[in-house]
Design an enzyme around this catalytic site. Structure first.
Site, short mmCIF file in Angstrom:
data_model
loop_
_atom_site.label_atom_id
_atom_site.label_comp_id
_atom_site.label_asym_id
_atom_site.label_seq_id
_atom_site.Cartn_x
_atom_site.Cartn_y
_atom_site.Cartn_z
N ASP A 8 -48.74 70.90 -15.96
CA ASP A 8 -49.34 70.86 -17.31
C ASP A 8 -50.84 70.62 -17.17
O ASP A 8 -51.33 70.31 -16.08
CB ASP A 8 -48.69 69.73 -18.14
N SER A 9 -51.54 70.74 -18.28
CA SER A 9 -52.98 70.44 -18.26
C SER A 9 -53.21 68.94 -18.07
O SER A 9 -54.23 68.53 -17.51
CB SER A 9 -53.60 70.84 -19.60
N CYS A 72 -46.08 73.38 -20.33
CA CYS A 72 -47.24 73.46 -21.23
C CYS A 72 -47.05 74.69 -22.11
O CYS A 72 -46.96 75.82 -21.60
CB CYS A 72 -48.50 73.60 -20.38
N GLU A 149 -52.75 61.30 -24.34
CA GLU A 149 -53.36 60.93 -23.05
C GLU A 149 -53.79 59.47 -23.08
O GLU A 149 -53.56 58.72 -22.13
CB GLU A 149 -54.60 61.82 -22.78
N CYS A 180 -46.25 71.13 -28.45
CA CYS A 180 -47.13 70.81 -27.32
C CYS A 180 -46.42 69.70 -26.58
O CYS A 180 -45.91 68.75 -27.21
CB CYS A 180 -48.50 70.34 -27.83
N HIS A 182 -47.40 67.30 -24.95
CA HIS A 182 -47.98 65.96 -25.12
C HIS A 182 -47.33 65.20 -26.29
O HIS A 182 -47.32 63.98 -26.32
CB HIS A 182 -49.48 66.05 -25.40
#
Ligand code: DGL
Length: 268
Positions: A8-9, A72, A149, A180, A182
């Site tokens: 993932d990013s 992702c 994050e 997403c 996240h």
């Protein structure tokens, strides 16, 4: 088959890792994230394609990876065909869970994803195919990615700010797609803001089942049991400089990963 690469990013793919690991606790997991180019939701498609293919192909070769999970949505909705041209091992991607959402919604669906994902043709094709009758309201946000994050680094989630970000959807929908990876890390906070009458759906479990089926098709159960005795986990960090390293490592401990290691594409 023993080594699964999850990419993932940032830390979002950990939500997918958790689902996969609960289906397949005995495998080796390598987690690679590209914080150097994060957030992916703001990147141009050509840059995204070239970064993801270079990073993933390099790690696959170097660490003897047997299967790749692109955890992702932003990358999967554009990069998968390019990656599949370069690698012969199975590659599983994750895309917004519009199909299951459309099966349960009676009013309207909110798709919460990155700005890139809500603009992708792939996403609009998914909506046209699976939700022709139920309206889908799009909310593209990078701030929510950042809040996830920050949460993993121990920062408290600002509920007033979250409410501001989600305000276009409040009272408007009965199903929210967390499009997403996240966002499942903020599941409880999003549920509180949208209300208990809104059902949140994500793709984590479906991806985990797909990975489980692929793994079980390739390896005997006795070999999987044997691997359980030598289980190892790694975490690889792609940018040159550690980024809030101590706080991040603390957050990662709860997922069972060893401290972040730096991986630089230019040194590969
Ligand atoms: N976690 C990623 C996704 O599922 C993207 C976050 C970002 O880097 O913008 O789309």
């Amino acid at each position: 088959m023993a080594n699964i690469l999850i990419f993932d990013s940032g830390v979002g793919g950990l939500s997918v890792f958790q689902e996969i690991q609960s289906q397949l606790p005995m495998l080796n997991y390598v987690y690679l994230f590209d914080n150097e180019a994060y957030p992916y939701g703001e990147l141009k498609p050509e840059i995204l394609i070239s970064r993801v293919t270079s990073l993933v192909c390099t790690i696959v070769e170097r660490l003897n990876i047997d299967m790749v999970v692109i955890a992702c949505n932003t990358a999967s909705t554009i990069v998968l065909p390019f990656l599949r041209q370069q690698l012969l091992i199975p590659i599983v991607g994750v895309v917004p869970a519009i199909k299951p959402a459309a099966l349960i919604s009676k009013k309207a669906i909110g798709l919460i994803a990155t700005p890139a994902t809500v603009n992708r043709k792939y996403t609009h094709d998914l909506i046209d195919e699976f939700s022709p009758l139920i309206p889908v309201k799009l909310l593209g946000t990078t701030r929510l990615v950042m809040m996830a994050e920050e949460k993993l680094r121990g920062k408290r989630v600002d509920m007033a700010e979250l409410k501001g970000v989600l305000s276009p959807l409040i009272g408007q929908i009965d199903v929210a797609v967390l499009g997403c990876t996240h966002f499942p890390l903020l599941h409880d906070e999003i549920q509180t803001v949208l209300g208990l009458d809104v059902t949140l759906v994500d793709s984590g479990l479906a991806i985990a089942k797909r990975v489980r089926d692929l793994v079980q098709g390739k390896i005997s159960l006795s070999k999987i049991k044997h691997l359980g005795e030598v289980q190892k986990q790694h975490f690889i960090y792609s940018s040159a400089a550690p980024w809030e390293g101590a706080a991040l490592n603390k957050g990662l401990q709860q997922f069972g990963f060893s401290p972040v290691q730096t991986f630089r594409l230019q040194d590969a």
